[in-house]
Design a protein around this motif. Structure first.
Motif, PDB file in Angstrom:
ATOM      1  N   PHE A 182       0.813  -1.216   0.000  1.00 63.20           N
ATOM      2  CA  PHE A 182       0.000   0.000   0.000  1.00 63.20           C
ATOM      3  C   PHE A 182       0.845   1.264   0.000  1.00 63.20           C
ATOM      4  O   PHE A 182       0.399   2.307  -0.492  1.00 63.20           O
ATOM      5  CB  PHE A 182      -0.987  -0.008   1.164  1.00 63.20           C
ATOM      6  N   ALA A 183       2.054   1.206   0.542  1.00 58.78           N
ATOM      7  CA  ALA A 183       2.951   2.359   0.432  1.00 58.78           C
ATOM      8  C   ALA A 183       3.191   2.690  -1.033  1.00 58.78           C
ATOM      9  O   ALA A 183       3.138   3.858  -1.451  1.00 58.78           O
ATOM     10  CB  ALA A 183       4.270   2.073   1.145  1.00 58.78           C
ATOM     11  N   LEU A 184       3.433   1.655  -1.841  1.00 57.07           N
ATOM     12  CA  LEU A 184       3.667   1.855  -3.268  1.00 57.07           C
ATOM     13  C   LEU A 184       2.392   2.288  -3.988  1.00 57.07           C
ATOM     14  O   LEU A 184       2.398   3.251  -4.773  1.00 57.07           O
ATOM     15  CB  LEU A 184       4.206   0.560  -3.880  1.00 57.07           C
ATOM     16  N   LEU A 185       1.283   1.597  -3.722  1.00 56.55           N
ATOM     17  CA  LEU A 185       0.045   1.890  -4.444  1.00 56.55           C
ATOM     18  C   LEU A 185      -0.481   3.285  -4.127  1.00 56.55           C
ATOM     19  O   LEU A 185      -0.931   4.010  -5.017  1.00 56.55           O
ATOM     20  CB  LEU A 185      -1.013   0.835  -4.116  1.00 56.55           C
ATOM     21  N   VAL A 186      -0.440   3.668  -2.851  1.00 57.90           N
ATOM     22  CA  VAL A 186      -0.929   4.997  -2.477  1.00 57.90           C
ATOM     23  C   VAL A 186      -0.021   6.074  -3.045  1.00 57.90           C
ATOM     24  O   VAL A 186      -0.498   7.119  -3.523  1.00 57.90           O
ATOM     25  CB  VAL A 186      -1.043   5.108  -0.938  1.00 57.90           C
ATOM     26  N   TRP A 187       1.269   5.843  -3.003  1.00 55.25           N
ATOM     27  CA  TRP A 187       2.202   6.818  -3.586  1.00 55.25           C
ATOM     28  C   TRP A 187       1.908   7.039  -5.075  1.00 55.25           C
ATOM     29  O   TRP A 187       1.882   8.177  -5.553  1.00 55.25           O
ATOM     30  CB  TRP A 187       3.634   6.313  -3.401  1.00 55.25           C
ATOM     31  N   LEU A 188       1.631   5.964  -5.788  1.00 56.30           N
ATOM     32  CA  LEU A 188       1.394   6.068  -7.221  1.00 56.30           C
ATOM     33  C   LEU A 188       0.002   6.576  -7.570  1.00 56.30           C
ATOM     34  O   LEU A 188      -0.156   7.436  -8.448  1.00 56.30           O
ATOM     35  CB  LEU A 188       1.587   4.689  -7.873  1.00 56.30           C
ATOM     36  N   GLU A 189      -1.016   6.054  -6.884  1.00 58.37           N
ATOM     37  CA  GLU A 189      -2.375   6.189  -7.393  1.00 58.37           C
ATOM     38  C   GLU A 189      -3.287   7.109  -6.592  1.00 58.37           C
ATOM     39  O   GLU A 189      -4.321   7.549  -7.114  1.00 58.37           O
ATOM     40  CB  GLU A 189      -2.992   4.789  -7.471  1.00 58.37           C
ATOM     41  N   ALA A 190      -2.931   7.443  -5.363  1.00 63.00           N
ATOM     42  CA  ALA A 190      -3.811   8.267  -4.535  1.00 63.00           C
ATOM     43  C   ALA A 190      -4.199   9.597  -5.185  1.00 63.00           C
ATOM     44  O   ALA A 190      -5.353  10.033  -5.050  1.00 63.00           O
ATOM     45  CB  ALA A 190      -3.182   8.511  -3.163  1.00 63.00           C
ATOM     46  N   PRO A 191      -3.310  10.282  -5.907  1.00 64.28           N
ATOM     47  CA  PRO A 191      -3.732  11.543  -6.534  1.00 64.28           C
ATOM     48  C   PRO A 191      -4.802  11.371  -7.609  1.00 64.28           C
ATOM     49  O   PRO A 191      -5.425  12.357  -8.018  1.00 64.28           O
ATOM     50  CB  PRO A 191      -2.431  12.082  -7.147  1.00 64.28           C
ATOM     51  N   LEU A 192      -5.020  10.145  -8.057  1.00 65.60           N
ATOM     52  CA  LEU A 192      -5.977   9.905  -9.136  1.00 65.60           C
ATOM     53  C   LEU A 192      -7.344   9.455  -8.638  1.00 65.60           C
ATOM     54  O   LEU A 192      -8.374   9.938  -9.115  1.00 65.60           O
ATOM     55  CB  LEU A 192      -5.408   8.869 -10.109  1.00 65.60           C
ATOM     56  N   THR A 193      -7.369   8.511  -7.681  1.00 64.45           N
ATOM     57  CA  THR A 193      -8.657   8.010  -7.188  1.00 64.45           C
ATOM     58  C   THR A 193      -8.761   7.962  -5.666  1.00 64.45           C
ATOM     59  O   THR A 193      -9.835   7.708  -5.132  1.00 64.45           O
ATOM     60  CB  THR A 193      -8.931   6.570  -7.698  1.00 64.45           C
ATOM     61  N   GLY A 194      -7.664   8.164  -4.958  1.00 61.37           N
ATOM     62  CA  GLY A 194      -7.675   8.021  -3.511  1.00 61.37           C
ATOM     63  C   GLY A 194      -7.214   6.662  -3.034  1.00 61.37           C
ATOM     64  O   GLY A 194      -7.055   6.445  -1.837  1.00 61.37           O
ATOM     65  N   THR A 195      -6.997   5.729  -3.960  1.00 60.26           N
ATOM     66  CA  THR A 195      -6.501   4.388  -3.640  1.00 60.26           C
ATOM     67  C   THR A 195      -7.353   3.708  -2.569  1.00 60.26           C
ATOM     68  O   THR A 195      -6.946   3.548  -1.421  1.00 60.26           O
ATOM     69  CB  THR A 195      -5.024   4.424  -3.183  1.00 60.26           C
ATOM     70  N   SER A 196      -8.538   3.267  -2.956  1.00 55.83           N
ATOM     71  CA  SER A 196      -9.411   2.572  -2.024  1.00 55.83           C
ATOM     72  C   SER A 196      -9.164   1.070  -2.053  1.00 55.83           C
ATOM     73  O   SER A 196      -8.715   0.482  -1.080  1.00 55.83           O
ATOM     74  CB  SER A 196     -10.879   2.861  -2.342  1.00 55.83           C
ATOM     75  N   ALA A 197      -9.485   0.431  -3.167  1.00 58.86           N
ATOM     76  CA  ALA A 197      -9.377  -1.032  -3.318  1.00 58.86           C
ATOM     77  C   ALA A 197     -10.254  -1.769  -2.325  1.00 58.86           C
ATOM     78  O   ALA A 197     -10.052  -2.954  -2.086  1.00 58.86           O
ATOM     79  CB  ALA A 197      -7.923  -1.497  -3.182  1.00 58.86           C
ATOM     80  N   ASN A 198     -11.244  -1.069  -1.741  1.00 58.78           N
ATOM     81  CA  ASN A 198     -12.059  -1.657  -0.685  1.00 58.78           C
ATOM     82  C   ASN A 198     -13.406  -0.937  -0.640  1.00 58.78           C
ATOM     83  O   ASN A 198     -13.486   0.209  -0.170  1.00 58.78           O
ATOM     84  CB  ASN A 198     -11.336  -1.514   0.657  1.00 58.78           C
ATOM     85  N   PRO A 199     -14.484  -1.570  -1.101  1.00 56.48           N
ATOM     86  CA  PRO A 199     -15.795  -0.909  -1.089  1.00 56.48           C
ATOM     87  C   PRO A 199     -16.248  -0.467   0.293  1.00 56.48           C
ATOM     88  O   PRO A 199     -16.908   0.564   0.429  1.00 56.48           O
ATOM     89  CB  PRO A 199     -16.729  -1.987  -1.660  1.00 56.48           C
ATOM     90  N   ALA A 200     -15.898  -1.206   1.336  1.00 56.16           N
ATOM     91  CA  ALA A 200     -16.301  -0.829   2.694  1.00 56.16           C
ATOM     92  C   ALA A 200     -15.573   0.428   3.139  1.00 56.16           C
ATOM     93  O   ALA A 200     -16.159   1.300   3.800  1.00 56.16           O
ATOM     94  CB  ALA A 200     -16.028  -1.968   3.664  1.00 56.16           C
ATOM     95  N   ARG A 201     -14.307   0.546   2.787  1.00 53.42           N
ATOM     96  CA  ARG A 201     -13.534   1.729   3.140  1.00 53.42           C
ATOM     97  C   ARG A 201     -14.094   2.979   2.474  1.00 53.42           C
ATOM     98  O   ARG A 201     -14.068   4.081   3.041  1.00 53.42           O
ATOM     99  CB  ARG A 201     -12.073   1.511   2.729  1.00 53.42           C
ATOM    100  N   SER A 202     -14.604   2.844   1.241  1.00 53.66           N
ATOM    101  CA  SER A 202     -15.166   3.997   0.538  1.00 53.66           C
ATOM    102  C   SER A 202     -16.606   4.294   0.937  1.00 53.66           C
ATOM    103  O   SER A 202     -17.016   5.459   0.980  1.00 53.66           O
ATOM    104  CB  SER A 202     -15.091   3.771  -0.977  1.00 53.66           C
ATOM    105  N   LEU A 203     -17.388   3.254   1.224  1.00 58.75           N
ATOM    106  CA  LEU A 203     -18.790   3.466   1.573  1.00 58.75           C
ATOM    107  C   LEU A 203     -18.922   4.281   2.851  1.00 58.75           C
ATOM    108  O   LEU A 203     -19.751   5.194   2.925  1.00 58.75           O
ATOM    109  CB  LEU A 203     -19.499   2.124   1.757  1.00 58.75           C
ATOM    110  N   GLY A 204     -18.130   3.969   3.874  1.00 59.42           N
ATOM    111  CA  GLY A 204     -18.264   4.649   5.159  1.00 59.42           C
ATOM    112  C   GLY A 204     -18.163   6.153   5.053  1.00 59.42           C
ATOM    113  O   GLY A 204     -19.118   6.878   5.404  1.00 59.42           O
ATOM    114  N   PRO A 205     -17.048   6.708   4.558  1.00 54.46           N
ATOM    115  CA  PRO A 205     -16.947   8.153   4.416  1.00 54.46           C
ATOM    116  C   PRO A 205     -17.986   8.751   3.462  1.00 54.46           C
ATOM    117  O   PRO A 205     -18.474   9.859   3.693  1.00 54.46           O
ATOM    118  CB  PRO A 205     -15.530   8.352   3.868  1.00 54.46           C
TER     119      PRO A 205
END
Length: 261
Positions: A182-205
């Motif tokens: 996740f260090a790698l994925l968030v570094w690469l992709e967070a500026p584009l989508t927020g790097t969720s990869a988890n419907p529960a993590r996105s549904l809550g907020p």
């Protein structure tokens, strides 16, 4: 406690669903709290770590480490610590969890995500500054591209988990693979989508803040990514493997081991 997740859902498995609910709540609260500390303007960390890329990588590692801690805790030992509907979906495709139990695991995860996000309100103005961890495509990133990106990172997550879980020598390291990944994925992709990869993590907020912009991306993308990953694993693209049980944490005497053959 021994539990066969391929058996029909029953009251005997209620503790597992409860552990999955609480574990997912802790993942969302703990993980997004790190996002808040790293990126809220009034937090001291942005001044101490002015490089946004470094903060993204650290945030990803700490988010992943939160999941590792839950996985290795009594909660994770009990439920298997899927903590993510996409992971449960992948285990269901692998026939390691029955349909009824999969549905109840996902329901527990979604509710846990909402409860964890509700607890984030304690951050007040700091939390509002980062929209309490809402995931949404960045300006200029279309929904289709965002869905493809979420599918890609979930594909990577499920592939890493399943390849490690399938081999006895690497099985115990599965929970520890998530922080660097996740260090790698968030570094690469967070500026584009927020790097969720988890419907529960996105549904809550999304539910807590009422923000539903392209919310379908964060359900469809991870499920597609998990489906593609399990398909390639079934085809033995990464070599011969055999997943023995629907859990991420494994010990010398595994909890909840299923009958084989």
């Amino acid at each position: 406690m021994s539990a066969n997740l391929r058996a029909p859902a029953s009251r005997a498995l209620l503790p597992l669903y409860g552990a999955e609910l609480l574990g997912t709540a802790l993942l969302v609260f703990g993980g997004v709290s790190w996002v808040t500390l790293m990126f809220a303007p009034h937090s001291p960390l942005p001044a101490l770590l002015p490089d946004a890329g470094l903060r993204r990588a650290l945030t990803g590692a700490l988010f992943g480490l939160t999941g590792t801690a839950v996985t290795l805790s009594p909660l994770g030992r009990l439920s298997g610590a899927h903590l993510n509907p996409a992971v449960t979906f992948a285990f269901w495709l692998e026939r390691q969890i029955g349909a009824g139990n999969a549905v109840l695991y996902v329901a527990a995860q979604l509710l846990g995500g909402v409860l964890g996000a509700a607890a984030l309100l304690v951050w007040g103005s700091w939390g509002r500054a980062v929209a309490f961890g809402v995931t949404r495509p960045a300006p200029g990133v279309g929904a289709a591209l965002a869905c493809a990106l979420e599918a890609a990172i979930t594909f990577t997550l499920v592939t890493v988990i399943f390849v490690l879980v399938a081999h006895e020598r690497t099985r115990a390291w599965t929970p520890w693979s998530v922080p660097p990944l996740f260090a790698l994925l968030v570094w690469l992709e967070a500026p584009l989508t927020g790097t969720s990869a988890n419907p529960a993590r996105s549904l809550g907020p999304a539910l807590v803040t009422g923000t539903w912009q392209d919310a379908w991306v964060y359900a469809a993308g991870p499920l597609v990514g998990a489906g593609v990953a399990t398909s390639l694993i079934a085809l033995e693209v990464w070599g011969t493997r055999r997943i023995r049980e629907a859990r991420l944490a494994h010990f010398q005497t595994p909890v909840g081991r299923d009958e084989q053959d």
